[in-house]
Design a protein around this motif. Structure first.
Motif, mmCIF file in Angstrom:
data_model
loop_
_atom_site.group_PDB
_atom_site.id
_atom_site.type_symbol
_atom_site.label_atom_id
_atom_site.label_comp_id
_atom_site.label_asym_id
_atom_site.label_seq_id
_atom_site.Cartn_x
_atom_site.Cartn_y
_atom_site.Cartn_z
ATOM 1 N N ILE A 1 47.121 33.371 51.212
ATOM 2 C CA ILE A 1 48.228 34.267 50.899
ATOM 3 C C ILE A 1 47.788 35.355 49.928
ATOM 4 N N SER A 2 48.199 36.590 50.222
ATOM 5 C CA SER A 2 47.891 37.682 49.302
ATOM 6 C C SER A 2 49.139 38.533 49.109
ATOM 7 N N VAL A 3 49.209 39.163 47.950
ATOM 8 C CA VAL A 3 50.364 40.024 47.648
ATOM 9 C C VAL A 3 49.806 41.398 47.287
ATOM 10 N N PRO A 4 49.581 42.261 48.293
ATOM 11 C CA PRO A 4 48.970 43.549 47.974
ATOM 12 C C PRO A 4 49.878 44.451 47.137
ATOM 13 N N HIS A 5 49.269 45.018 46.123
ATOM 14 C CA HIS A 5 49.906 45.980 45.244
ATOM 15 C C HIS A 5 50.047 47.277 46.043
ATOM 16 N N VAL A 6 50.961 48.187 45.651
ATOM 17 C CA VAL A 6 51.103 49.452 46.403
ATOM 18 C C VAL A 6 49.800 50.247 46.440
ATOM 19 N N SER A 7 48.955 50.040 45.404
ATOM 20 C CA SER A 7 47.678 50.759 45.379
ATOM 21 C C SER A 7 46.687 50.197 46.392
ATOM 22 N N GLY A 8 47.027 49.052 46.973
ATOM 23 C CA GLY A 8 46.130 48.421 47.936
ATOM 24 C C GLY A 8 45.371 47.259 47.333
ATOM 25 N N ARG A 9 45.334 47.177 46.010
ATOM 26 C CA ARG A 9 44.629 46.073 45.334
ATOM 27 C C ARG A 9 45.396 44.771 45.500
ATOM 28 N N GLU A 10 44.656 43.652 45.485
ATOM 29 C CA GLU A 10 45.316 42.352 45.586
ATOM 30 C C GLU A 10 46.078 42.054 44.288
ATOM 31 N N GLY A 11 47.314 41.548 44.436
ATOM 32 C CA GLY A 11 48.133 41.372 43.235
ATOM 33 C C GLY A 11 48.533 39.947 42.931
ATOM 34 N N LEU A 12 48.150 38.983 43.795
ATOM 35 C CA LEU A 12 48.594 37.592 43.583
ATOM 36 C C LEU A 12 48.186 37.074 42.192
ATOM 37 N N GLY A 13 46.955 37.421 41.825
ATOM 38 C CA GLY A 13 46.438 36.949 40.535
ATOM 39 C C GLY A 13 47.144 37.577 39.348
ATOM 40 N N THR A 14 47.756 38.737 39.552
ATOM 41 C CA THR A 14 48.392 39.420 38.418
ATOM 42 C C THR A 14 49.904 39.200 38.366
ATOM 43 N N LEU A 15 50.462 38.410 39.325
ATOM 44 C CA LEU A 15 51.900 38.144 39.303
ATOM 45 C C LEU A 15 52.258 37.319 38.069
ATOM 46 N N THR B 1 34.823 38.521 42.274
ATOM 47 C CA THR B 1 35.387 38.361 43.627
ATOM 48 C C THR B 1 35.820 39.722 44.175
ATOM 49 N N THR B 2 36.485 40.521 43.319
ATOM 50 C CA THR B 2 36.917 41.852 43.765
ATOM 51 C C THR B 2 35.707 42.714 44.114
ATOM 52 N N ILE B 3 34.649 42.647 43.268
ATOM 53 C CA ILE B 3 33.440 43.440 43.537
ATOM 54 C C ILE B 3 32.821 43.004 44.866
ATOM 55 N N ASP B 4 32.753 41.700 45.073
ATOM 56 C CA ASP B 4 32.202 41.177 46.336
ATOM 57 C C ASP B 4 32.984 41.721 47.523
ATOM 58 N N GLU B 5 34.309 41.741 47.384
ATOM 59 C CA GLU B 5 35.149 42.267 48.475
ATOM 60 C C GLU B 5 34.880 43.754 48.700
ATOM 61 N N ASP B 6 34.729 44.496 47.577
ATOM 62 C CA ASP B 6 34.444 45.930 47.683
ATOM 63 C C ASP B 6 33.092 46.164 48.347
ATOM 64 N N ILE B 7 32.097 45.354 47.966
ATOM 65 C CA ILE B 7 30.759 45.506 48.562
ATOM 66 C C ILE B 7 30.851 45.257 50.069
ATOM 67 N N ALA B 8 31.556 44.175 50.425
ATOM 68 C CA ALA B 8 31.688 43.825 51.851
ATOM 69 C C ALA B 8 32.396 44.951 52.615
ATOM 70 N N GLU B 9 33.430 45.530 51.980
ATOM 71 C CA GLU B 9 34.184 46.614 52.624
ATOM 72 C C GLU B 9 33.290 47.839 52.854
ATOM 73 N N ASN B 10 32.511 48.193 51.809
ATOM 74 C CA ASN B 10 31.627 49.353 51.940
ATOM 75 C C ASN B 10 30.502 49.117 52.941
ATOM 76 N N LYS C 1 28.360 41.790 35.330
ATOM 77 C CA LYS C 1 29.429 40.794 35.138
ATOM 78 C C LYS C 1 28.849 39.375 35.187
ATOM 79 N N GLU C 2 27.904 39.175 36.111
ATOM 80 C CA GLU C 2 27.293 37.838 36.234
ATOM 81 C C GLU C 2 26.529 37.456 34.965
ATOM 82 N N GLN C 3 25.892 38.480 34.385
ATOM 83 C CA GLN C 3 25.153 38.211 33.136
ATOM 84 C C GLN C 3 26.129 37.792 32.031
ATOM 85 N N LYS D 1 37.347 36.708 38.626
ATOM 86 C CA LYS D 1 38.224 37.535 39.467
ATOM 87 C C LYS D 1 37.548 38.877 39.762
ATOM 88 N N ASP D 2 36.964 39.487 38.694
ATOM 89 C CA ASP D 2 36.295 40.782 38.868
ATOM 90 C C ASP D 2 35.163 40.658 39.879
#
Lengths: 663, 64
Positions: A549-563, A279-288, A417-419, A276-277
């Motif tokens: 489907i995604s459930v964005p948290h108020v902070s903007g982070r994806e929350g589906l995985g944490t429901l 995937t989030t990092i990949d998304e952050d890299i793509a966004e930046n 993380k990959e290591q 999960k981490d």
């Protein structure tokens, strides 16, 4: 379409039971209450067994057990047993449809049951006014059922609440999109487009007296269209294989997570977190990277011309300081001075004396120079613009460096993380327990298989795109070729109509698809936010064009995985209610244990809102006593037309279920 | 399924395609819906008839 009744004979714990369903518009709910193990899920299974010949929601404890009622099996002196489920549907026009699945089993000497196969095990009877059509048997009967309730979308109408929280884990966006397509009748457009394309080909085949080039082009179109069909079926196969690999990968991960070894469970959980981490990092890299690209795109023209801009600015400022840029004045002002016989300083120059003549000539020179003077305005404006442009890129180097650093930091974090992930992979694969080793090997195999298939899918999609482009080009050239001769006029007209039909059908399909998606997203989000108890935690539910489907948290982070499991269940329930109300697909809804994982207060809220979300639909709820609490009962009372309770009668060879009316 | 969904019909109606194309699409969708209850439908004749009728309507309109 509504269910009128269901008859069960010797199906699992139901020896002989008939349940009639509420069909009132205002009281559209039927509630069937029973303790755990009473046979609620087996009612759902009886429906899918009757319609599709399979128990889609079978519990692991029933897997492998005979479908024949165990008491009948042991008490009967006969060695042939009949299992029968019959469902009567009432269609919107009032006509009835009766679906019956009846199977016979023979007990062998060893006590095992063998099915006596019969082509008549499935029958459909259809009412048309005063007449009845049928009995229709076998494949034809199955075809009629599949068209009314396609098995691929069965789970959108017959839900298993216990598994609903896994819903988004198990269904990919593509599966959901396909289901929406079918539920919204958009598959009719697909067939229409396919058939219009085929008619176009047929029309071309029948054309006579074509020029050699037209003939050649016609053959190219034919050849590539056939290859395109093959390409598309290959792509479909790849998608199916990928889904299967994904499913198996998850299955083996699940096995590892549920293993009896605590350290393996922990490692598997850590691995899941790391994935999960990453995937989030990949998304952050793509966004930046995207921000970096945007910054480069907007600043690059100025940066590339920075030298020229600087030179121009220095030139203008140098000339201005030297007084070489004339002060701005207007022609009209000079003309008015000359007309009035006045100098710029206000003295009279209307006379013929030497002073006036010299002064007048001087003022007249301003008139010829005035064009240059007007340019001075533009020069000043241009200089301001140049200054602003140069200032706008002042922060660029710092910004681009910052972004670069951020991406680098993220990449380093990803490597870290990959290591860790690879260390965990190694640790699990080197376990001393044979089963763990085997499961890990299998999981890894399917993970690799999935990655390979993702690549193959991308290649195949690119090939399809290339081929479609080629077909369009050949078609366009063929049309030009046909236009050269008048005798092909009527053929051209028909071909143009096919093309126009295909184009318009695509437009309507895409428009509906977008509307349906937007409405489902809006309703799901509204319903989710109404039902969820942590109302300020999530922004809502977002559905992208591919139905991910995604459930964005108020902070903007994806929350589906944490429901939590309960929250995921609410999300799935909201989505299914939205899908049903938006699509208008005409199938009754049955929900098994809808509130099992949801605590008291949210349960009441769901019970209060569900009748609104599923207005006009025939709904059956299979609930436990705990779920159907007095509060929930109170909230649903206005919508419930029939209530049943499943009584469990303990018998020597297994329980029997009897269904009694309460209301 | 009693007919082509209202949403589909409304979307076709509100689009800016020529009337004969709208009618052709609705007729073809009805063929598809009818055929969806048949295992191996023969759609060719229906399609040809609808396409020819649309072509005829268009010709009549152009000659006016």
């Amino acid at each position: 379409m509504e269910i009128d009744y269901i008859d069960l004979k010797n199906f699992r714990q139901y020896r002989s039971v008939r349940i009639e369903f509420s069909r009132s518009l205002s009281k559209n709910f039927t509630v069937i209450q029973g303790v755990n193990g009473a046979g609620k899920t087996n009612l759902l299974n009886a429906i899918t067994w009757c319609l599709f010949g399979e128990e889609f929601h079978v519990d692991s404890k029933y897997k492998g057990l005979p479908i024949v009622n165990t008491t009948t099996l042991h008490e009967s002196t006969n060695d042939i047993f009949e299992v029968k489920v019959e469902i009567q549907f009432i269609e919107n026009d009032g006509n009835k449809m009766v679906v019956t699945r009846c199977k016979h089993y023979k007990k062998g000497k060893d006590g095992n049951l063998a099915e006596i196969t019969s082509p008549h095990s499935l029958t459909v009877m259809q009412q048309r006014g005063r007449d009845w059509i049928g009995p229709i048997y076998g494949d034809d009967a199955q075809y009629i059922i599949d068209n009314r309730i396609p098995p691929s979308i069965e789970e959108y109408f017959f839900f298993d609440g216990e598994r609903m929280d896994d819903y988004f884990k198990e269904n990919t966006g593509r599966d959901i999109k396909n289901a929406v397509f079918q539920i919204s009748q958009l598959d009719l457009f697909e067939k229409l487009i396919e058939h219009l394309t085929a008619r176009k080909r047929e029309l071309l085949k029948t054309a006579h007296g074509l020029s050699s080039r037209a003939n050649e082009l016609r053959e190219y179109v034919e050849l590539h269209t056939r290859s395109l069909e093959t390409d598309k079926s290959v792509l479909e196969e790849l998608f199916q294989k990928k889904s299967e690999a994904e499913r198996l990968e998850k299955e083996f991960s699940e096995k590892l997570r549920n293993s009896s070894l605590e350290n393996i469970q922990q490692l598997e959980e850590q691995r899941e977190e790391l994935r999960k981490d990453i995937t989030t990092i990949d998304e952050d890299i793509a966004e930046n990277e995207e921000v970096r690209l945007k910054l480069l795109r907007s600043n690059m023209p100025i940066l590339l011309s920075y030298g020229a801009l600087l030179k121009t600015r220095n030139l203008i400022e140098g000339r201005r300081e030297a007084g070489l840029i004339p002060p701005p004045y207007r022609t009209i002002f000079i003309e008015s001075l000359l007309k009035k016989g006045k100098c710029i300083c206000g003295s009279d120059i209307s006379g013929k004396d030497e002073y006036s003549t010299i002064r007048r000539k001087k003022v007249e020179t301003y008139l010829t120079e005035s064009q240059l003077s007007e340019k001075s305005n533009e020069i000043i404006a241009a200089n301001t613009l140049i200054r602003k442009m140069m200032e706008s890129v002042n922060g660029f180097p710092q910004q681009i460096i910052e972004l670069g650093r951020k991406v680098k930091r993220l990449q380093e974090l990803k490597v870290e993380k990959e290591q860790k992930l690879s260390k965990i992979n190694q640790e699990i694969s080197q376990s001393n327990v044979e089963n763990i080793k085997l499961w890990e090997k299998e999981r890894e195999r399917y993970e690799k298989e999935k990655e390979r298939l993702i690549g193959d899918i991308a290649k195949q999609q690119a090939q399809i795109e290339r081929r479609e482009k080629m077909i369009r080009a050949f078609n366009s050239e063929l049309t030009q070729e046909l236009k050269k001769e008048m005798r092909h006029k009527s053929l051209l007209e028909l071909l143009a109509l096919c093309d126009e039909g295909i184009k318009c059908a695509c437009e309507v399909r895409d428009r509906i698809m977008k509307r349906v998606k937007d409405e489902i997203e809006k309703k799901t989000s509204e319903q989710f936010l109404t039902l969820i108890w942590k109302k300020d935690t999530y922004r809502g539910v977002c559905i992208d064009d591919e139905y991910n489907i995604s459930v964005p948290h108020v902070s903007g982070r994806e929350g589906l995985g944490t429901l939590s499991a309960g929250e995921r269940q609410v999300c799935a329930l909201s989505f299914m209610a939205a899908l049903n109300s938006v699509s208008g697909f005409d199938v009754p809804i049955i929900i098994d244990t809808p509130l099992a994982r949801i605590s008291s207060e949210p349960s009441q809220s769901i019970a209060r809102n569900l009748p609104n979300y599923l207005k006009g639909k025939q709904v059956t709820l299979l609930v436990t006593e705990k779920e159907y609490s007095p509060e929930v009962k109170q909230e649903l009372s206005a919508s419930v037309g029939k209530t049943y309770i499943i009584d469990v009668i303990e018998k020597e060879y297994g329980n029997l279920a009897e269904v009694k009316t309460i209301q | 399924m009693s007919g082509v969904s209202r949403r589909i019909i409304e979307t076709i109606e509100e689009s800016e395609f020529p009337k004969e194309i709208k009618d052709m699409l609705k007729a073809l969708l009805n063929v598809e819906l009818r055929n969806s209850h048949i295992k191996s439908p023969l759609y060719g004749k229906d399609y040809d008839r609808i396409i020819m009728e649309t072509a005829e309507t268009r010709r009549r309109q152009e000659s006016k």
